[in-house]
Scaffold this active site. Sequence first.
Site, short mmCIF file in Angstrom:
data_model
loop_
_atom_site.label_atom_id
_atom_site.label_comp_id
_atom_site.label_asym_id
_atom_site.label_seq_id
_atom_site.Cartn_x
_atom_site.Cartn_y
_atom_site.Cartn_z
N ARG A 60 10.43 6.53 4.15
CA ARG A 60 10.17 7.73 5.05
C ARG A 60 11.04 7.94 5.58
NH1 ARG A 60 4.47 9.35 3.31
NH2 ARG A 60 5.18 11.80 3.31
N ARG A 62 0.58 -1.55 -0.30
CA ARG A 62 0.05 0.08 -0.24
C ARG A 62 0.73 0.81 0.02
NH1 ARG A 62 -3.81 -1.79 4.92
NH2 ARG A 62 -4.75 -3.78 3.73
N ASP A 102 1.50 5.39 0.36
CA ASP A 102 0.65 6.42 0.82
C ASP A 102 0.41 6.98 -0.72
OD1 ASP A 102 1.91 5.34 3.01
OD2 ASP A 102 3.60 6.48 3.25
#
Length: 247
Positions: free
Chosen positions: A197, A50, A52
């Site tokens: 991130r 998934r 973002d």
Amino acid sequence: MNYLLTIEYEGTRYEGWQRQKKTTQTIQGKLEQVLSRMTEKEIEIDGAGRTDAGVHAKNQTASVHLAKKWDPKEILQYMNQYLPEDICVKSVEQVSERFHARLWAEGKCYSYRIGTDEQKSVFDRKFRYHLGETLDVEAMRRAAQDLVGTHDFKSFCGNPKMKKSTVRTITDIVIEESEHEIRIVYTGNGFLQYMVRILTGTLIEVGQHRRDADSMPELLERMERKFAGVTAPAEGLCLERVFYSKK
């Protein structure tokens, strides 16, 4: 019949990969909409991961079961005819009935681009985080070495309610420097929510000399998100590849 789709997308205007009730602007939602139109049945697909909101992909993968056999070329042509221009199905192949894009994935590779020029690039602004300053790349590389291997990455997990294991294996972190940008490439067996991130935000702080390059082992041991760096913006992140040994 079971099919594997390889998908490329620019994630700028989407609320991430996963289908959501509150919006139609998801990658999974757009793909399922076109497949449902093609087959005249309600279709659900299983993505390898998934991404973002705002994150891009060059080779995302998804598997889908269809009630009847379709020519992969026919699926490919139909989907690309009706998908928006910022989503493209690069390939379709028939795979074993048991294959599952997420469960069978053995690893992933992500890249993160950081702009170091004083001026933001108009043409790269959607695909590169404009930091606008130079970084100590050698310090970042020293820090990255301590992040490679099998560790509990709870300090780098964006989900504070995570109940499953936060142990992951990073096999490689490569930091490339050019005249206008720094590109960090992460390869591993899996990544937690926002993990790449947060890793990037932490390494940027090392490159800014705001964090010691030798502090990564201690940061891993603390196992608390608040001790790691900021979460780097979504636009610099791209899913490069998903690895499978069998299909």
